[in-house]
Design an enzyme around this catalytic site. Structure first.
Site, mmCIF file in Angstrom:
data_model
loop_
_atom_site.group_PDB
_atom_site.id
_atom_site.type_symbol
_atom_site.label_atom_id
_atom_site.label_comp_id
_atom_site.label_asym_id
_atom_site.label_seq_id
_atom_site.Cartn_x
_atom_site.Cartn_y
_atom_site.Cartn_z
ATOM 1 N N CYS A 229 0.970 -1.283 -0.114
ATOM 2 C CA CYS A 229 0.018 0.036 0.101
ATOM 3 C C CYS A 229 0.920 1.268 -0.023
ATOM 4 O O CYS A 229 2.223 1.169 0.197
ATOM 5 C CB CYS A 229 -0.912 0.074 1.084
ATOM 6 S SG CYS A 229 -0.074 0.400 2.721
ATOM 7 N N ASP B 11 2.989 7.346 15.281
ATOM 8 C CA ASP B 11 2.253 6.084 14.953
ATOM 9 C C ASP B 11 2.275 5.285 16.267
ATOM 10 O O ASP B 11 0.938 4.950 16.637
ATOM 11 C CB ASP B 11 2.967 5.315 13.810
ATOM 12 C CG ASP B 11 2.116 4.323 13.501
ATOM 13 O OD1 ASP B 11 0.716 4.272 13.553
ATOM 14 O OD2 ASP B 11 2.497 3.439 12.790
ATOM 15 N N SER C 215 -3.676 9.308 20.014
ATOM 16 C CA SER C 215 -4.282 9.082 18.664
ATOM 17 C C SER C 215 -3.994 10.283 17.803
ATOM 18 O O SER C 215 -4.302 11.398 17.978
ATOM 19 C CB SER C 215 -5.672 9.049 18.630
ATOM 20 O OG SER C 215 -6.513 9.461 17.528
ATOM 21 N N GLN D 102 -1.297 -7.825 8.157
ATOM 22 C CA GLN D 102 -0.064 -7.715 9.131
ATOM 23 C C GLN D 102 -0.136 -8.752 10.343
ATOM 24 O O GLN D 102 0.719 -8.709 10.904
ATOM 25 C CB GLN D 102 -0.186 -6.238 9.746
ATOM 26 C CG GLN D 102 0.001 -5.177 8.924
ATOM 27 C CD GLN D 102 -0.181 -3.784 9.245
ATOM 28 O OE1 GLN D 102 0.533 -3.399 10.258
ATOM 29 N NE2 GLN D 102 -1.070 -3.105 8.782
ATOM 30 N N CYS E 217 -3.892 -1.921 2.554
ATOM 31 C CA CYS E 217 -4.980 -1.739 1.694
ATOM 32 C C CYS E 217 -5.212 -0.262 1.408
ATOM 33 O O CYS E 217 -5.276 0.353 2.406
ATOM 34 C CB CYS E 217 -6.388 -2.361 2.183
ATOM 35 S SG CYS E 217 -7.743 -2.230 1.403
ATOM 36 N N ASP E 218 -5.447 0.090 0.251
ATOM 37 C CA ASP E 218 -5.822 1.507 -0.026
ATOM 38 C C ASP E 218 -7.174 1.779 -0.685
ATOM 39 O O ASP E 218 -7.586 2.910 -0.995
ATOM 40 C CB ASP E 218 -4.798 2.051 -1.215
ATOM 41 C CG ASP E 218 -3.313 2.206 -0.596
ATOM 42 O OD1 ASP E 218 -3.503 2.942 0.482
ATOM 43 O OD2 ASP E 218 -2.408 1.970 -1.218
#
Ligand code: SF4
EC number: 1.17.99.6
Length: 383
Positions: free
Chosen positions: A97, A134, A139, A220, A240-241
């Site tokens: 991705c 990350d 958040s 993952q 995933c995109d």
């Protein structure tokens, strides 16, 4: 120097070091987020990769005493591959991705945040700062939303007016009280394209994500992928995109980005078969600097095995049969069994599966082999 002057200088400096967007938010607790996270925990929507302590995730002062401001930064990444190599029969390809293109964003964003910290420290030596990318407790999305970087889309990404959702986020908590910026209004409106397009129905109305259904998360994991999601994953090797690609706010975006994220097409769209034989050292050399390699080579190889099944790639049968019999990792043997079942009877697949079943001592792999055998037998019945 006043805090307002320092903020102005910081904004100008951030542009000069390759930060595409910067915003300032108060370090007050994130009370709405706290309630949402509690609900998500109760519903079992979390991935297990996140910080389990919800108080830490929502109360910045627990991470830095006397925290006053959180600075949010965004760096743009590319959305298009120049001259992407084409996968053809015999040389099928997988895809990483976009968030894994170029150099690992953790390294790049940490570098920018360290530069910002040094800039502040020179001017306010008493200031305390804590930066994170990350993997920090906070958040990133909630901070970016409050700091006016973008709004939180129904696809659970931050959408900036300038770069769409093709941005990486990083945060710095500081004890300096900066004037906060104004959040941007939610502009998703009646659009629902990402929710409708998600291949596994992982996006839930109201901007929530069931991580256990999300393909980005599934790619993952290190275990067998649940059967119902395998075909939906297709040739994705990492991430995933889909929910970003369908988003109208991303149209025409992803052309301006930081140079470190320039992708090498051969690396982000690699041939699948060579991936199955790659040594640990080669994997580290070739993919070690990509964000998508953080879980090691096993999940990528498992996904490559399944992608070959998805393509029904007959040329991969000898290698898949060899993995089924000889690979020491049950998840690779089990995935190879599934892929052979998808490819169908070819080069003695049925006999190879039967032989593997007799020598297999892992119950879950035997289950996969039996499923694959049944599939082949049904095919013969209907032919
Ligand atoms: Fe919002 Fe539509 Fe983009 Fe989803 S696809 S994030 S609903 S604008």
């Amino acid at each position: 120097m006043t805090n307002a002057q320092l903020k102005e200088e910081l904004v100008a400096y951030s542009k000069s070091i390759g930060i595409d967007k910067i915003g300032f938010a108060s370090a007050d607790p994130f009370l709405t987020l706290k309630e949402r996270l509690k609900t998500q925990q109760q519903l079992g929507y979390q991935s297990g990769f996140e910080e389990p302590d919800i108080d830490k995730r929502t109360e910045p002062e627990r991470l830095l005493p006397y925290a006053k401001t959180i600075i949010s930064i965004a760096l743009a990444y590319p959305a298009k591959l120049e001259n992407p190599p084409k996968g053809v029969k015999g040389k099928r390809r997988g895809i990483f991705c976009r968030a894994s293109w170029g150099e690992d964003y953790h390294i790049v964003l940490n570098d920018r945040l360290q530069k910002l910290e040094a800039f502040i420290h020179e001017r306010v030596p008493s200031a305390k700062m804590a930066s994170m990318v990350d993997t920090g407790a906070l958040s990133d999305r909630a901070v970016a939303e409050r700091a006016g970087i973008g709004w939180s889309g129904k696809n659970c990404a931050i959408i900036t007016p300038e770069f769409g959702s093709y941005v990486y986020l990083g945060d710095m908590i500081t004890t300096i009280a900066f004037e906060p910026d104004t959040p941007i209004d939610d502009q998703c409106g009646t659009c629902n394209k990402c929710v409708d397009a998600c291949p596994t129905g992982a996006l839930i109305q109201g901007g929530q994500l069931d991580s256990n259904k999300c393909i980005a998360f599934l790619t993952q994991t290190k275990e067998m992928i649940p059967e119902r999601y395998r075909k939906k994953i297709g040739n994705r090797l990492y991430g995933c995109d889909t929910c970003q690609v369908v988003c109208p706010e991303n149209k025409g975006k992803g052309e301006e980005y930081q140079p470190e994220f320039t992708p090498d097409p051969e690396k982000v769209k690699p041939e699948l078969l060579p991936l199955l034989s790659i040594s640990n050292r080669e994997f580290k050399e070739k993919y070690g600097k990509m964000a998508g390699s953080w879980r090691g080579k096993k999940p990528i190889q498992r996904n490559a095995v399944m992608a070959l099944g998805h393509f029904r790639e007959k040329g991969a049968v000898p290698k898949l049969q060899s993995l089924l019999t000889h690979d020491p990792r049950p998840v690779i043997r089990g995935s190879a069994a599934w892929s052979l079942g998808e490819i169908g009877e070819s080069d003695g697949n049925h006999a190879a599966l039967q032989a593997a079943n007799e020598q297999e001592d892992d119950a879950s792999v035997r289950g996969e082999i039996r499923q694959a055998l049944m599939k082949l037998e049904k095919e013969v019945e209907h032919s």
